[in-house]
Scaffold this active site. Structure first.
Site, mmCIF file in Angstrom:
data_model
loop_
_atom_site.group_PDB
_atom_site.id
_atom_site.type_symbol
_atom_site.label_atom_id
_atom_site.label_comp_id
_atom_site.label_asym_id
_atom_site.label_seq_id
_atom_site.Cartn_x
_atom_site.Cartn_y
_atom_site.Cartn_z
ATOM 1 N N SER A 105 0.834 -1.205 0.000
ATOM 2 C CA SER A 105 0.000 0.000 0.000
ATOM 3 C C SER A 105 0.877 1.266 0.000
ATOM 4 C CB SER A 105 -0.957 -0.090 1.205
ATOM 5 O OG SER A 105 -1.983 0.848 1.110
ATOM 6 N N ASP A 155 -10.678 -3.647 -4.997
ATOM 7 C CA ASP A 155 -9.994 -2.887 -3.943
ATOM 8 C C ASP A 155 -10.567 -1.475 -3.898
ATOM 9 O OD1 ASP A 155 -8.275 -1.450 -2.337
ATOM 10 O OD2 ASP A 155 -6.457 -2.330 -3.175
ATOM 11 N N HIS A 187 -8.302 -4.800 -0.515
ATOM 12 C CA HIS A 187 -7.000 -4.219 -0.167
ATOM 13 C C HIS A 187 -6.167 -5.152 0.717
ATOM 14 C CE1 HIS A 187 -4.579 -0.661 -0.573
ATOM 15 N NE2 HIS A 187 -4.366 -0.589 0.716
#
Ligand code: MLT
Length: 206
Positions: A105, A155, A187
Protein backbone atom coordinates in the site's frame (compact mmCIF):
# COMPACT_ATOMS: atom_id res chain seq x y z
CA UNK A 1 20.83 11.16 5.21
CA UNK A 2 22.16 9.40 8.27
CA UNK A 3 21.54 5.88 9.50
CA UNK A 4 19.01 6.84 12.15
CA UNK A 5 17.06 9.24 9.95
CA UNK A 6 14.79 6.26 9.34
CA UNK A 7 13.75 4.14 12.29
CA UNK A 8 14.56 0.72 10.92
CA UNK A 9 15.35 -2.92 11.52
CA UNK A 10 18.23 -4.64 9.78
CA UNK A 11 18.46 -8.41 9.99
CA UNK A 12 21.47 -10.25 8.62
CA UNK A 13 20.75 -13.29 6.52
CA UNK A 14 22.59 -15.65 4.24
CA UNK A 15 23.90 -14.81 0.76
CA UNK A 16 24.37 -11.43 -0.90
CA UNK A 17 20.78 -10.27 -1.44
CA UNK A 18 18.89 -7.79 0.69
CA UNK A 19 15.15 -7.17 0.77
CA UNK A 20 13.89 -3.67 1.51
CA UNK A 21 10.50 -3.66 3.25
CA UNK A 22 8.15 -0.64 3.35
CA UNK A 23 4.94 -0.96 5.36
CA UNK A 24 1.42 0.38 4.77
CA UNK A 25 -0.18 3.38 6.52
CA UNK A 26 -0.30 3.01 10.29
CA UNK A 27 2.11 0.08 10.53
CA UNK A 28 5.80 0.17 11.33
CA UNK A 29 9.17 -1.39 10.54
CA UNK A 30 8.25 -4.62 12.32
CA UNK A 31 5.13 -5.25 10.26
CA UNK A 32 6.34 -6.97 7.09
CA UNK A 33 9.25 -8.96 8.51
CA UNK A 34 7.12 -12.01 9.44
CA UNK A 35 5.66 -11.95 5.92
CA UNK A 36 9.14 -11.89 4.37
CA UNK A 37 10.20 -14.81 6.54
CA UNK A 38 6.95 -16.65 5.72
CA UNK A 39 7.88 -16.32 2.07
CA UNK A 40 11.10 -18.11 2.87
CA UNK A 41 13.35 -15.09 2.40
CA UNK A 42 16.67 -16.01 4.01
CA UNK A 43 18.75 -13.03 2.84
CA UNK A 44 19.31 -9.76 4.68
CA UNK A 45 16.33 -7.55 5.48
CA UNK A 46 16.18 -3.78 5.79
CA UNK A 47 12.78 -2.65 7.01
CA UNK A 48 12.03 1.08 7.40
CA UNK A 49 9.41 3.11 9.23
CA UNK A 50 7.84 5.98 7.30
CA UNK A 51 9.03 9.42 8.44
CA UNK A 52 5.63 11.09 8.08
CA UNK A 53 2.96 10.90 10.77
CA UNK A 54 -0.71 11.21 9.88
CA UNK A 55 -2.46 11.59 13.21
CA UNK A 56 0.06 9.26 14.74
CA UNK A 57 0.02 6.77 11.86
CA UNK A 58 3.40 6.33 10.17
CA UNK A 59 3.43 6.88 6.39
CA UNK A 60 6.16 7.28 3.81
CA UNK A 61 4.80 10.53 2.35
CA UNK A 62 1.96 12.96 2.98
CA UNK A 63 -1.43 12.80 1.34
CA UNK A 64 -3.89 15.64 0.87
CA UNK A 65 -6.90 13.36 1.24
CA UNK A 66 -7.62 9.68 0.80
CA UNK A 67 -5.92 8.57 -2.43
CA UNK A 68 -4.71 12.12 -3.26
CA UNK A 69 -0.99 12.42 -2.74
CA UNK A 70 1.06 15.49 -1.83
CA UNK A 71 3.33 15.32 -4.87
CA UNK A 72 5.90 17.76 -3.54
CA UNK A 73 6.30 15.73 -0.37
CA UNK A 74 6.35 12.50 -2.39
CA UNK A 75 9.27 13.81 -4.50
CA UNK A 76 11.17 14.83 -1.37
CA UNK A 77 10.53 11.53 0.43
CA UNK A 78 11.49 9.51 -2.64
CA UNK A 79 14.81 11.31 -2.81
CA UNK A 80 15.31 10.74 0.93
CA UNK A 81 14.84 7.00 0.42
CA UNK A 82 17.25 6.94 -2.54
CA UNK A 83 19.83 8.87 -0.50
CA UNK A 84 19.35 6.63 2.52
CA UNK A 85 19.97 3.27 0.82
CA UNK A 86 23.72 3.73 0.21
CA UNK A 87 24.11 4.99 3.79
CA UNK A 88 22.46 1.83 5.16
CA UNK A 89 24.42 -0.35 2.71
CA UNK A 90 27.73 1.15 3.84
CA UNK A 91 26.85 0.78 7.52
CA UNK A 92 25.54 -2.79 7.41
CA UNK A 93 27.85 -3.97 4.63
CA UNK A 94 25.20 -5.13 2.17
CA UNK A 95 25.44 -4.82 -1.61
CA UNK A 96 23.28 -1.91 -2.84
CA UNK A 97 23.23 -3.53 -6.29
CA UNK A 98 21.60 -6.70 -4.99
CA UNK A 99 18.65 -4.98 -3.39
CA UNK A 100 15.10 -6.23 -3.94
CA UNK A 101 12.07 -4.45 -2.52
CA UNK A 102 8.62 -5.30 -1.24
CA UNK A 103 6.05 -2.77 -0.14
CA UNK A 104 2.41 -2.80 0.89
CA UNK A 105 0.00 0.00 0.00
CA UNK A 106 1.63 3.30 1.04
CA UNK A 107 5.05 1.58 1.16
CA UNK A 108 4.47 0.08 -2.29
CA UNK A 109 3.68 3.58 -3.53
CA UNK A 110 7.03 4.94 -2.34
CA UNK A 111 8.83 2.04 -3.99
CA UNK A 112 6.87 2.74 -7.19
CA UNK A 113 7.84 6.39 -7.03
CA UNK A 114 11.51 5.39 -6.72
CA UNK A 115 11.17 2.97 -9.65
CA UNK A 116 9.87 5.84 -11.83
CA UNK A 117 12.22 8.53 -10.54
CA UNK A 118 15.42 6.47 -10.51
CA UNK A 119 14.91 3.63 -13.00
CA UNK A 120 16.99 0.59 -12.12
CA UNK A 121 17.09 1.41 -8.38
CA UNK A 122 15.89 -2.08 -7.36
CA UNK A 123 16.57 -5.51 -8.81
CA UNK A 124 13.14 -7.07 -8.17
CA UNK A 125 10.17 -5.25 -6.66
CA UNK A 126 6.90 -6.59 -5.31
CA UNK A 127 4.21 -3.92 -5.10
CA UNK A 128 1.27 -5.10 -2.98
CA UNK A 129 -1.98 -3.13 -3.61
CA UNK A 130 -0.20 -0.19 -5.26
CA UNK A 131 -1.51 3.01 -6.83
CA UNK A 132 0.18 5.13 -9.51
CA UNK A 133 2.19 7.47 -7.27
CA UNK A 134 2.58 10.27 -9.84
CA UNK A 135 2.51 10.79 -13.59
CA UNK A 136 6.08 11.37 -14.76
CA UNK A 137 6.63 14.39 -16.98
CA UNK A 138 9.92 13.26 -18.50
CA UNK A 139 10.04 10.52 -21.15
CA UNK A 140 10.75 7.06 -19.75
CA UNK A 141 14.29 5.74 -19.71
CA UNK A 142 14.64 1.97 -19.91
CA UNK A 143 16.41 0.19 -17.08
CA UNK A 144 16.94 -3.29 -15.66
CA UNK A 145 14.58 -4.36 -12.89
CA UNK A 146 11.64 -6.73 -12.57
CA UNK A 147 8.34 -5.62 -11.08
CA UNK A 148 5.39 -7.67 -9.83
CA UNK A 149 2.17 -5.78 -9.16
CA UNK A 150 -0.31 -7.64 -6.97
CA UNK A 151 -3.67 -5.86 -7.04
CA UNK A 152 -7.12 -6.72 -5.72
CA UNK A 153 -9.84 -6.88 -8.36
CA UNK A 154 -12.23 -5.29 -5.85
CA UNK A 155 -9.99 -2.89 -3.94
CA UNK A 156 -11.91 0.21 -2.77
CA UNK A 157 -8.66 2.21 -2.32
CA UNK A 158 -7.51 1.77 -5.94
CA UNK A 159 -9.60 3.24 -8.80
CA UNK A 160 -10.82 0.74 -11.40
CA UNK A 161 -8.41 0.45 -14.32
CA UNK A 162 -5.47 1.87 -12.38
CA UNK A 163 -3.59 -1.44 -11.97
CA UNK A 164 -3.58 -1.98 -15.75
CA UNK A 165 -2.56 1.65 -16.41
CA UNK A 166 0.20 1.36 -13.82
CA UNK A 167 1.57 -1.83 -15.37
CA UNK A 168 1.62 -0.07 -18.73
CA UNK A 169 3.38 2.98 -17.29
CA UNK A 170 6.06 0.85 -15.61
CA UNK A 171 6.52 -1.22 -18.76
CA UNK A 172 7.87 1.85 -20.56
CA UNK A 173 10.74 1.85 -18.03
CA UNK A 174 11.10 -1.91 -17.57
CA UNK A 175 10.05 -3.40 -20.92
CA UNK A 176 9.04 -7.05 -20.68
CA UNK A 177 9.81 -7.09 -16.97
CA UNK A 178 6.49 -6.00 -15.46
CA UNK A 179 3.82 -8.47 -14.42
CA UNK A 180 0.40 -7.57 -13.07
CA UNK A 181 -1.78 -10.06 -11.22
CA UNK A 182 -5.34 -9.01 -10.44
CA UNK A 183 -6.35 -11.23 -7.55
CA UNK A 184 -9.87 -11.77 -6.28
CA UNK A 185 -10.50 -9.58 -3.21
CA UNK A 186 -9.81 -6.11 -1.91
CA UNK A 187 -7.00 -4.22 -0.17
CA UNK A 188 -6.12 -7.03 2.22
CA UNK A 189 -3.62 -9.72 1.33
CA UNK A 190 -4.41 -13.37 0.75
CA UNK A 191 -2.51 -16.62 0.40
CA UNK A 192 -2.38 -16.01 -3.36
CA UNK A 193 -0.33 -12.84 -2.75
CA UNK A 194 2.16 -14.78 -0.68
CA UNK A 195 2.52 -17.58 -3.23
CA UNK A 196 3.02 -15.15 -6.11
CA UNK A 197 5.47 -12.95 -4.22
CA UNK A 198 7.38 -16.06 -3.22
CA UNK A 199 7.52 -17.42 -6.75
CA UNK A 200 8.70 -14.07 -8.07
CA UNK A 201 11.30 -13.25 -5.40
CA UNK A 202 12.65 -16.73 -4.74
CA UNK A 203 11.82 -18.55 -7.94
CA UNK A 204 9.78 -21.18 -6.09
CA UNK A 205 6.10 -21.81 -5.62
CA UNK A 206 4.49 -23.10 -2.44
C1 MLT B 1 -1.53 5.55 0.11
O1 MLT B 1 -0.36 5.62 -0.25
O2 MLT B 1 -2.13 6.48 0.64
C2 MLT B 1 -2.22 4.23 -0.08
O3 MLT B 1 -2.46 3.93 -1.35
C3 MLT B 1 -3.39 4.05 0.75
C4 MLT B 1 -2.95 3.88 2.14
O4 MLT B 1 -1.79 3.63 2.39
O5 MLT B 1 -3.79 4.02 3.04
Amino acid sequence: MQLNDFKHIFQSGTGDSTLLLLHGTGADEGDLIPLARQLGWTGHILSLRGRVSEQGMPRFFKRLSFGVFDLEDLALRTQELLDYLPVAAAHYGFDRQQLDSLGYSNGANLIGSALLRAPGCFRKSVLLRPMIPFQPEKPATEAPGEVLLLSGSNDPTVPAGMPEAYAQLLSAYYPGQVRLELLPGGHGLSQADLSMAQGFLLGVSS
